[in-house]
Enzyme design. Structure first.
Site, mmCIF file in Angstrom:
data_model
loop_
_atom_site.group_PDB
_atom_site.id
_atom_site.type_symbol
_atom_site.label_atom_id
_atom_site.label_comp_id
_atom_site.label_asym_id
_atom_site.label_seq_id
_atom_site.Cartn_x
_atom_site.Cartn_y
_atom_site.Cartn_z
ATOM 1 N N SER A 55 22.808 -43.368 -89.192
ATOM 2 C CA SER A 55 23.910 -43.784 -88.319
ATOM 3 C C SER A 55 23.536 -43.726 -86.843
ATOM 4 O O SER A 55 24.233 -44.299 -86.004
ATOM 5 C CB SER A 55 25.142 -42.905 -88.563
ATOM 6 O OG SER A 55 25.627 -43.068 -89.873
ATOM 7 N N CYS A 264 33.038 -42.527 -92.887
ATOM 8 C CA CYS A 264 32.517 -42.985 -91.601
ATOM 9 C C CYS A 264 32.593 -44.518 -91.492
ATOM 10 O O CYS A 264 33.668 -45.072 -91.363
ATOM 11 C CB CYS A 264 31.099 -42.455 -91.395
ATOM 12 S SG CYS A 264 30.600 -42.412 -89.653
ATOM 13 N N GLN A 268 35.913 -47.333 -91.691
ATOM 14 C CA GLN A 268 36.207 -48.492 -90.854
ATOM 15 C C GLN A 268 36.261 -49.778 -91.676
ATOM 16 O O GLN A 268 37.078 -50.668 -91.404
ATOM 17 C CB GLN A 268 35.148 -48.583 -89.739
ATOM 18 C CG GLN A 268 35.165 -47.382 -88.804
ATOM 19 C CD GLN A 268 33.841 -47.156 -88.092
ATOM 20 O OE1 GLN A 268 32.929 -47.977 -88.155
ATOM 21 N NE2 GLN A 268 33.722 -46.013 -87.426
ATOM 22 N N ASN A 306 29.803 -38.341 -86.701
ATOM 23 C CA ASN A 306 28.881 -39.199 -85.966
ATOM 24 C C ASN A 306 29.447 -40.610 -85.966
ATOM 25 O O ASN A 306 29.131 -41.418 -86.835
ATOM 26 C CB ASN A 306 27.484 -39.193 -86.588
ATOM 27 C CG ASN A 306 26.583 -40.219 -85.930
ATOM 28 O OD1 ASN A 306 26.851 -40.686 -84.839
ATOM 29 N ND2 ASN A 306 25.509 -40.579 -86.604
ATOM 30 N N GLY A 308 31.037 -43.869 -83.173
ATOM 31 C CA GLY A 308 31.420 -44.372 -81.866
ATOM 32 C C GLY A 308 32.514 -45.417 -81.931
ATOM 33 O O GLY A 308 32.950 -45.924 -80.898
ATOM 34 N N PHE A 309 32.965 -45.758 -83.162
ATOM 35 C CA PHE A 309 34.040 -46.716 -83.372
ATOM 36 C C PHE A 309 35.119 -46.051 -84.218
ATOM 37 O O PHE A 309 34.860 -45.061 -84.916
ATOM 38 C CB PHE A 309 33.525 -47.976 -84.071
ATOM 39 C CG PHE A 309 32.578 -48.799 -83.244
ATOM 40 C CD1 PHE A 309 33.037 -49.883 -82.509
ATOM 41 C CD2 PHE A 309 31.227 -48.483 -83.191
ATOM 42 C CE1 PHE A 309 32.169 -50.636 -81.728
ATOM 43 C CE2 PHE A 309 30.345 -49.227 -82.418
ATOM 44 C CZ PHE A 309 30.825 -50.311 -81.684
ATOM 45 N N HIS A 354 31.991 -36.651 -92.065
ATOM 46 C CA HIS A 354 30.933 -36.499 -93.064
ATOM 47 C C HIS A 354 31.167 -35.278 -93.943
ATOM 48 O O HIS A 354 30.759 -34.173 -93.593
ATOM 49 C CB HIS A 354 29.572 -36.375 -92.375
ATOM 50 C CG HIS A 354 29.084 -37.635 -91.759
ATOM 51 N ND1 HIS A 354 28.045 -38.370 -92.276
ATOM 52 C CD2 HIS A 354 29.507 -38.311 -90.671
ATOM 53 C CE1 HIS A 354 27.843 -39.446 -91.526
ATOM 54 N NE2 HIS A 354 28.722 -39.429 -90.547
ATOM 55 N N GLU A 356 29.697 -34.462 -96.657
ATOM 56 C CA GLU A 356 28.475 -33.897 -97.251
ATOM 57 C C GLU A 356 27.883 -32.810 -96.353
ATOM 58 O O GLU A 356 27.298 -31.852 -96.827
ATOM 59 C CB GLU A 356 27.441 -34.992 -97.531
ATOM 60 C CG GLU A 356 26.580 -35.413 -96.362
ATOM 61 C CD GLU A 356 27.334 -36.151 -95.279
ATOM 62 O OE1 GLU A 356 26.884 -36.120 -94.117
ATOM 63 O OE2 GLU A 356 28.377 -36.767 -95.586
#
Length: 380
Positions: A55, A264, A268, A306, A308-309, A354, A356
């Site tokens: 990512s 993640c 989206q 992690n 950014g959107f 995340h 995991e």
């Protein structure tokens, strides 16, 4: 372009941001030049997992922890087959790694993989700058790549923006592979690799799931050829607005009412499949200490992030979609960003973070059990 050299710590280096601010320090890892989006990660530990997380493709990661590299680099904790960050920025690199599993130092591994970094700069000042101005394009230059700052700035400003970048196919597997269940096999899951981390199928395998990891370009026919009990959409890099293929695939899965779980980038993708928009955050969420509330239980979790959107979905109501009712299931307590979605009329949900969490924390591991419960319910 990178060139490796021993004694990189003595080589001058400069970090140039697209708004013209510069930070001077010393080369760390490989010597040369690199470009990417400058972002910061707040994790105190887990730098190996961060660096090998797909990512982070095309990003220059700033470590906010003041000293990095204390535990060196081992051969067990990689989340993928290589380092994906474009560059690495640290304040105080450890002089000598100390851990019983360490095989080499962090800077030796960065050099071995050709990752250009910089050390010895004020990462606190840099992080505050990125929080105020937002994540932005940047370049790291050292050795023969050094030039007048005006020339370096022009090169940084010529680089592509992260908004509009389609990166998930760059990092995904090109061939399908299988992660076998640990112990008795209970379920089969088709996992769409959009930048999957190695620990993710392992967490499912621990629960008796045989995981068929499929390329990002997989079709509905490819997915249902493995006769899945559930379908998983992974994390990944880039702008979700470019991911029309994965959105179409998820739509096909939702139409068949197959149990679905996304994390993640997968969150989206679910947002888009349900008709919601996505947008770029000012500086994103990155690290392993982000507080999120599970609104279905009221429980607050400390989570690994992690991204950014984010998904643009209403927090205060249930939404009507073509797949039934949907609601925001999780929310970030720092800024009210949507951190999870769930359908109320069929078995599908996702989270933005995340679960995991190979570097910890493990507060959200229950989400894999929730996925198992969906598949159990469908089977029943």
């Amino acid at each position: 372009m990178t060139t490796s050299t021993r004694g990189a710590a003595r080589v001058p280096a400069v970090l140039v941001l697209e708004d013209g601010r510069t930070f001077r320090g010393r080369a760390y890892g490989a010597v040369g030049e690199t470009f990417g989006e400058a972002v910061f990660s707040t994790g105190m530990t887990g730098y190996q997992e961060t660096l090998t997380d797909p990512s982070y493709d095309r990003q220059i990661v700033v470590a906010t922890a003041p000293q990095i590299g204390n535990t060196g680099w081992n051969d067990e904790d990689d989340e993928s087959a290589r380092i994906w960050v474009s560059g690495y920025v640290v304040r105080d690199p450890a002089r000598v790694p100390s851990n019983w599993r360490a095989k080499r130092s962090l800077d030796d591994e960065l050099e071995r993989q050709g990752v250009v970094g910089i050390s010895g700069i004020d990462t606190r000042a840099l992080t505050r700058h990125l929080r105020e101005r937002g994540s932005m394009r940047a370049g790291i230059f050292s050795g023969e790549a050094l030039a007048p700052e005006a020339d370096l700035l022009a090169r940084v400003q010529d680089q592509p923006q992260m908004k509009g970048a389609s990166l998930y196919e760059e990092v995904a597997t090109k061939e399908a592979y299988v992660v076998p269940a640990v112990g008795e096999k209970r379920f089969t899951v088709a996992a769409i690799d959009l930048g999957i981390k190695g620990m993710t199928p392992h967490r499912m395998a621990e629960r008796g799931i045989e995981v068929h990891v499929l390329p990002a370009t997989a079709t509905a026919a490819d997915v249902y050829a493995v006769d899945p009990d559930g379908v998983f959409f992974s994390n990944g890099p880039g702008d979700p607005a470019t991911a029309d293929g994965p959105v179409a695939l998820m739509t096909a899965v939702l139409e068949r009412r197959t149990p679905l779980f996304g994390i993640c980038f997968g969150n989206q993708i679910l947002g888009r499949a349900l008709g919601f928009g996505t947008y770029k955050l000012k500086y994103g969420h990155r690290g392993i200490n982000q507080p999120v509330q599970d609104r279905t239980t009221g429980k607050v979790e400390v989570t690994a992030h992690n991204h950014g959107f984010a998904v643009d979905a209403p927090l205060d109501k249930v939404s009507e979609t073509k797949f039934g009712r949907a609601e925001v299931s999780h929310v970030c307590l720092n800024d009210n960003v949507v951190e999870g979605l769930q359908l109320l009329d069929q078995p599908a949900f996702s989270v933005q973070y995340h679960p995991e969490a190979a570097a910890g924390p493990h507060d959200a591991a229950y989400l894999f059990d929730r996925f198992v419960s969906l598949m159990e319910g469908q089977r029943a």
